[in-house]
Write a protein that holds these residues in place. Structure first.
Motif, mmCIF file in Angstrom:
data_model
loop_
_atom_site.group_PDB
_atom_site.id
_atom_site.type_symbol
_atom_site.label_atom_id
_atom_site.label_comp_id
_atom_site.label_asym_id
_atom_site.label_seq_id
_atom_site.Cartn_x
_atom_site.Cartn_y
_atom_site.Cartn_z
ATOM 1 N N ASP A 94 0.586 -1.054 -0.064
ATOM 2 C CA ASP A 94 -0.048 0.121 -0.142
ATOM 3 C C ASP A 94 0.792 1.129 -0.026
ATOM 4 O OD1 ASP A 94 -2.188 -1.842 0.259
ATOM 5 O OD2 ASP A 94 -2.346 -1.756 2.292
ATOM 6 N N ILE A 95 1.903 1.185 -1.072
ATOM 7 C CA ILE A 95 2.607 2.542 -1.324
ATOM 8 C C ILE A 95 2.162 3.531 -2.498
ATOM 9 C CG2 ILE A 95 4.425 1.633 0.296
ATOM 10 C CD1 ILE A 95 5.957 1.139 -2.158
ATOM 11 N N PHE A 96 2.414 4.737 -2.407
ATOM 12 C CA PHE A 96 2.240 5.305 -3.607
ATOM 13 C C PHE A 96 0.728 5.255 -4.478
ATOM 14 C CE2 PHE A 96 6.975 5.044 -3.380
ATOM 15 C CZ PHE A 96 7.370 6.440 -3.142
ATOM 16 N N LEU A 97 -0.071 5.042 -3.430
ATOM 17 C CA LEU A 97 -1.457 4.925 -3.903
ATOM 18 C C LEU A 97 -2.018 5.939 -5.008
ATOM 19 C CD1 LEU A 97 -3.274 3.293 -0.574
ATOM 20 C CD2 LEU A 97 -1.951 2.012 -2.469
ATOM 21 N N GLU A 98 -1.612 7.037 -4.918
ATOM 22 C CA GLU A 98 -2.016 8.123 -5.781
ATOM 23 C C GLU A 98 -1.395 8.187 -7.012
ATOM 24 O OE1 GLU A 98 -4.329 10.170 -5.153
ATOM 25 O OE2 GLU A 98 -4.337 9.752 -3.094
ATOM 26 N N LEU A 99 -0.282 7.166 -7.264
ATOM 27 C CA LEU A 99 0.350 7.189 -8.546
ATOM 28 C C LEU A 99 -0.172 5.949 -9.258
ATOM 29 C CD1 LEU A 99 4.072 7.489 -7.630
ATOM 30 C CD2 LEU A 99 2.495 9.201 -7.953
ATOM 31 N N THR A 100 0.013 6.197 -10.650
ATOM 32 C CA THR A 100 -0.491 5.042 -11.553
ATOM 33 C C THR A 100 0.679 4.161 -11.508
ATOM 34 O OG1 THR A 100 0.483 5.829 -13.550
ATOM 35 C CG2 THR A 100 -1.953 6.464 -13.275
ATOM 36 N N ALA A 101 0.400 2.894 -11.905
ATOM 37 C CA ALA A 101 1.599 1.896 -11.923
ATOM 38 C C ALA A 101 2.795 2.598 -12.901
ATOM 39 C CB ALA A 101 1.150 0.686 -12.460
ATOM 40 N N ASN A 102 2.560 3.344 -14.058
ATOM 41 C CA ASN A 102 3.474 3.794 -14.897
ATOM 42 C C ASN A 102 4.368 4.759 -14.258
ATOM 43 O OD1 ASN A 102 4.446 2.727 -17.383
ATOM 44 N ND2 ASN A 102 2.155 3.636 -18.457
ATOM 45 N N ASP A 103 3.515 5.600 -13.399
ATOM 46 C CA ASP A 103 4.285 6.541 -12.404
ATOM 47 C C ASP A 103 5.142 6.358 -11.454
ATOM 48 O OD1 ASP A 103 2.717 8.748 -13.702
ATOM 49 O OD2 ASP A 103 1.121 8.731 -12.151
ATOM 50 N N SER B 269 -3.666 2.982 -14.562
ATOM 51 C CA SER B 269 -4.597 2.934 -13.476
ATOM 52 C C SER B 269 -3.883 3.365 -12.248
ATOM 53 C CB SER B 269 -5.434 1.622 -13.361
ATOM 54 O OG SER B 269 -6.073 1.219 -14.656
ATOM 55 N N PRO B 270 -4.464 4.214 -11.338
ATOM 56 C CA PRO B 270 -4.011 4.566 -9.977
ATOM 57 C C PRO B 270 -3.761 3.013 -9.313
ATOM 58 C CG PRO B 270 -5.686 6.007 -10.386
ATOM 59 C CD PRO B 270 -5.687 4.938 -11.494
ATOM 60 N N ILE B 271 -2.613 3.059 -8.603
ATOM 61 C CA ILE B 271 -2.351 1.757 -7.887
ATOM 62 C C ILE B 271 -3.290 1.553 -6.528
ATOM 63 C CG2 ILE B 271 -0.631 0.764 -6.003
ATOM 64 C CD1 ILE B 271 1.570 2.300 -7.569
ATOM 65 N N GLY B 272 -3.961 3.100 -6.178
ATOM 66 C CA GLY B 272 -4.872 2.811 -5.310
ATOM 67 C C GLY B 272 -6.195 2.133 -5.701
ATOM 68 N N ASP B 273 -6.427 2.156 -6.819
ATOM 69 C CA ASP B 273 -7.550 1.250 -7.456
ATOM 70 C C ASP B 273 -7.375 -0.170 -7.567
ATOM 71 O OD1 ASP B 273 -8.629 3.816 -7.631
ATOM 72 O OD2 ASP B 273 -8.875 4.012 -9.742
ATOM 73 N N PHE B 274 -6.078 -0.538 -7.115
ATOM 74 C CA PHE B 274 -5.840 -2.020 -7.536
ATOM 75 C C PHE B 274 -6.281 -2.959 -6.271
ATOM 76 C CE2 PHE B 274 -1.839 -1.166 -10.372
ATOM 77 C CZ PHE B 274 -2.610 -0.562 -11.603
ATOM 78 N N SER B 275 -6.405 -4.240 -6.691
ATOM 79 C CA SER B 275 -6.704 -5.183 -5.437
ATOM 80 C C SER B 275 -5.204 -5.298 -4.764
ATOM 81 C CB SER B 275 -6.931 -6.455 -5.890
ATOM 82 O OG SER B 275 -6.169 -7.091 -6.878
ATOM 83 N N HIS B 276 -5.210 -5.889 -3.522
ATOM 84 C CA HIS B 276 -3.962 -6.261 -3.006
ATOM 85 C C HIS B 276 -3.068 -7.099 -4.102
ATOM 86 C CE1 HIS B 276 -1.694 -6.888 1.004
ATOM 87 N NE2 HIS B 276 -1.345 -8.037 0.085
ATOM 88 N N GLY B 277 -3.439 -7.962 -4.500
ATOM 89 C CA GLY B 277 -2.658 -8.575 -5.249
ATOM 90 C C GLY B 277 -1.977 -7.859 -6.532
ATOM 91 N N MET B 278 -2.686 -7.015 -6.969
ATOM 92 C CA MET B 278 -2.381 -6.197 -8.213
ATOM 93 C C MET B 278 -1.275 -5.107 -7.852
ATOM 94 S SD MET B 278 -5.623 -5.816 -10.356
ATOM 95 C CE MET B 278 -5.196 -4.531 -11.490
ATOM 96 N N ARG B 279 -1.422 -4.595 -6.599
ATOM 97 C CA ARG B 279 -0.566 -3.678 -6.029
ATOM 98 C C ARG B 279 0.845 -4.574 -5.929
ATOM 99 N NH1 ARG B 279 -4.182 -0.579 -1.137
ATOM 100 N NH2 ARG B 279 -5.723 0.061 -2.626
ATOM 101 N N GLN B 280 0.814 -5.874 -5.082
ATOM 102 C CA GLN B 280 1.810 -6.453 -5.065
ATOM 103 C C GLN B 280 2.570 -6.712 -6.536
ATOM 104 O OE1 GLN B 280 3.260 -6.857 -2.382
ATOM 105 N NE2 GLN B 280 3.921 -9.078 -1.858
#
Lengths: 255, 523
Positions: free
Chosen positions: A84-93, A128-139
């Motif tokens: 749960d870090i950098f949730l405001e950023l997209t994966a690309n950011d 897409s913003p990391i904050g919108d991802f599920s736990h697994g996708m964030r990982q």
């Protein structure tokens, strides 16, 4: 080679890590086992500069971490225990940030990002913003980020948590491939089967003390016909057998 | 390479400083350079609006001649600048909580800090553009090339605000090192942002009560007059001394920041603390547990300050302006006017309890916990009803305190004060029911920054319109009611008015009661 020398971490009056000394050779997959609060994350976080040990030193190929922090950080890719870090950023950011921090050339980054995104089914979610991802996708996003610089040392703190079976399999393959390239993989886990499958060497921690450091095979040989789970619970479980611990400590020292 | 890191970090901090706008722009399909351009353009637009609006007004005064006006304006923008800097540093350094996330990355720590400071500067700069206009205008006088005033004014503006910015940064980061701050971080943040907001409020208030005639003869504020001398006579000995002092101050504070404070901040980040004092186990039934949990949700300095600034703050400004500037006295009101004060109470509550109120965000504050609470063996509807009663009580308390202060200052008789309070309670009930239901309809349990909750629906524009609308309609109704009650039989007028106020209020409350009775509470 990574050396922890008499590492100690004290939080107020709580000793999280007590006089930890161990060596992790290059090119190995090294696992940390232990109950919650045993000191696994503290050890890993000390190595990646997230926390400062109370005393003791960490050296990487002879370079003291305190004196060569930036250079050593550049050699380490880290997957934290919480994605749960950098949730405001997209994966690309986020990957842009990693690329600039590790100074990865643009073409190389593009190639690696494409490979890893494809492998983890993340290509369609890059914007897409990391904050919108599920736990697994964030990982997955964090794992991709950690691998973008192709680090000499890959540190993963309980990396399988929240991943789907396919992603767990892919991650394990990546860890093996990474070590096969002569690079070091260090991870902590509660899944003993994973540790048994992946680790060349492992360390078992209990209440901040190192109670075993050696190879998995050696540990299994100490109790023929016993599984790693049985041995682990005898050493670190609720009714830990002090004699077993002493014997195994002796065997790991004599090795 | 450090420049590349710095640029990347600046981009990230821009996103962090503008989460709602970022989200909206992304929804419109903007990404990459286009997204960052749109984020920066908002600062430019605000700067232009401020510069034109306030700067235009300042051209009316001859700032080159009127040193008093110059010093007062600079003092005003100094206070606003300091308040803005405190809020921005708190938001970007402390609230964003992302500093720790950078620790494992091989980033130059100064790049991390410089990027953050750059965004702080970008945030406060648009509000300070009028001060730049003041500096430039103060240098204008017949016979001098306008370019000289422009250059000198700009240099002075940069020097002065660099000084201010560093003073503020040194103060905040020094304070953040103290034991009291580290022990009561939330409370101290609340205090810090609260005090800065009050300071800004006082400054705006002073600006409001001053008239032009008085301003022309405004007393010169000693420290700031030296700045006037620099822009008016840049090459005089006094000006050179002033500039030298400013440069020395900037250099000294810069060294303190770089050598002393920022390393401490960095060092503090990777010293994780475990609270030494063991938490006392506090038992109690489920109601007490839920009460503690929900009060904990509200104990968020950013939430409280933002909610305050959107709800009670406009009412406070209005009250103070009416009482102090317009010498409002309600001592002549009698018991016959009790209905009027009741209506005034309704209007005050309607003005204050808008979508920025605690009632308007309270359900969303639960975030993912709400689904978990729903799974517990307690009635979910009863839980939501419990939350509503709690937020209603908190808001009622705040509004009643405000009403009592207003009543005492305006010398309102006790009976009218009581009906004012009853009006406030009823208005609060209706407005809270509306906003609480609205929160449920627009439920957002995945917010990362509490500001996102205030900006749902129409955002700040709607809050402004509701506040302004309630104010205008309220004043019109109060004046009409006052006229009627003093013209016709108070008994008849008050009875009719009570009926007119009670029927729609009860109707609205019945509507919301029915809504919640029939609501599908699926998450």
């Amino acid at each position: 080679m990574i050396e922890f020398n008499h590492l100690q971490k004290v939080y107020d009056s709580t000793v999280a890590l007590r006089d930890l000394s161990l060596t992790i050779p290059n090119g190995k997959i090294f696992g940390f086992l232990g109950h919650n609060g045993a000191g696994k994350s503290t050890t890993l976080k000390s190595l990646v500069s997230v926390i400062e040990p109370t005393s003791g030193t960490i050296t990487v190929d002879g370079d003291n971490l305190v004196d060569h922090r930036l250079a050593i950080k550049k050699r380490i890719g880290y997957v934290p225990d919480s994605p749960d870090i950098f949730l405001e950023l997209t994966a690309n950011d986020y990957w842009d940030l990693i690329a600039s921090a590790y100074q990865i050339p643009a073409d190389l980054r593009k190639k690696r990002q494409a490979e890893l995104s494809e492998l983890f089914d993340m290509a369609a979610h890059a914007d897409s913003p990391i904050g919108d991802f599920s736990h697994g996708m964030r990982q997955k996003a964090i794992v991709i980020g950690a691998l973008l610089p192709d680090p000499d040392i890959w540190v993963l703190d309980e990396p399988m948590t929240g991943l789907d079976p396919q992603a767990i399999y892919d991650l394990k393959q990546l860890m093996k491939k990474h070590a096969a390239k002569g690079k070091t993989v260090i991870f902590s886990t509660h899944v003993l089967a994973t540790a048994q499958e992946l680790c060349d060497d492992l360390a078992i921690l209990r209440h901040g003390n190192l109670i075993y450091n050696g190879s998995v095979d050696q540990l299994l040989n100490t109790m023929p016909n016993a599984t790693l789970e049985t041995i682990y619970l005898k050493m670190a479980g609720r009714a830990a057998d002090q004699q077993t611990v002493n014997e195994l400590e002796g065997s790991s020292r004599n090795d | 390479m450090i420049n590349r890191q710095f640029l990347q970090l600046m981009k990230i901090n821009l996103l962090y400083a503008n989460p709602q706008l970022t989200r909206r722009q992304r929804e419109k399909g903007k990404s990459g350079a286009a997204l960052y351009r749109s984020l920066i353009s908002q600062y430019v637009i605000i700067g232009i609006i401020f510069g034109v609006a306030f700067g235009g007004m300042m051209t009316l005064a001859n700032l080159n001649q009127h040193v008093g006006i110059f010093t007062n304006l600079i003092a005003l923008f100094t206070v606003i600048g300091l308040a803005q800097t405190v809020a921005a540093i708190d938001n970007i350094f402390f609230e964003s909580k992302d500093l720790k996330d950078y620790l494992p990355l091989p980033l130059n720590q100064w790049a991390v800090f410089t990027a953050k400071f750059s965004v702080v500067v970008l945030t406060i700069l648009p509000m300070e553009i009028p001060a730049w206009v003041v500096f430039v205008l103060a240098g204008l006088h017949p016979g001098r090339f306008i370019g000289i005033s422009f250059v000198v004014g700009t240099i002075m503006f940069v020097l002065f605000y660099t000084c201010l910015f560093l003073i503020c940064s040194v103060a905040i980061f020094s304070f953040a090192q103290t034991a009291i701050y580290q022990k009561h971080q939330k409370g101290m943040t609340f205090l810090m942002t609260g005090l800065s907001m009050i300071a800004m409020f006082v400054a705006i208030f002073i600006m409001n009560i001053g008239d032009e005639a008085a301003a022309a003869g405004a007393p010169i504020i000693p420290g700031f007059s030296a700045l006037h001398q620099v822009v008016a006579e840049p090459l005089s000995m006094g000006s050179l001394v002033t500039v030298s002092i400013m440069l020395v101050v900037i250099a000294s504070l810069g060294v303190i920041m770089q050598k002393v404070l920022l390393p401490k901040v960095l060092g503090g980040l990777n010293i994780q603390q475990i609270s030494k004092a063991p938490h006392k186990h506090r038992g109690g039934g489920i109601t007490r547990q839920l009460l503690r949990y929900n009060l904990g949700l509200l104990w968020n300095p950013t939430l409280l300050m933002q909610s305050f600034s959107l709800t009670l703050f406009p009412v406070c400004i209005f009250t103070i302006i009416m009482v102090f500037q317009n010498n409002l006295s309600l001592a002549t009101l009698t018991a016959n006017d009790a209905g009027v004060t009741f209506l005034a109470g309704l209007a005050i509550a309607m003005m204050a309890i808008n979508q920025g109120s605690l009632a308007g965000v309270f359900i969303s504050l639960d975030r993912q916990n709400l689904a978990f609470i729903k799974s517990l063996p307690i009635g979910f509807k009863q839980y939501l009803w419990f939350k509503f009663k709690l937020v209603l009580a908190i808001q009622s308390l705040a509004l009643i305190v405000l009403a009592v202060i207003l009543g005492i200052l305006a010398k309102l008789m006790w009976f009218d004060l009581v009906t004012l309070c009853i009006g406030i309670l009823l208005g609060n009930l209706v407005a809270s029911a509306y906003n609480y239901t609205r929160d449920w309809r627009l439920l957002d349990l995945t917010w990362t920054n509490v500001t996102q909750l205030f900006n749902r629906g129409g955002g700040n524009l709607v809050i402004g319109l509701v506040t302004f609308g309630a104010l205008m309609i309220g004043i019109a109704l109060i004046v009409a009611y006052f006229f009627l009650v003093n013209t016709y039989s108070p008994l008849i007028v008050n009875s009719l008015a009570l009926l007119l106020m009670a029927v729609p209020s009860i109707g609205l409350l019945w509507h919301y009661y029915r809504y919640w009775q029939q609501a599908d509470l699926a998450l």
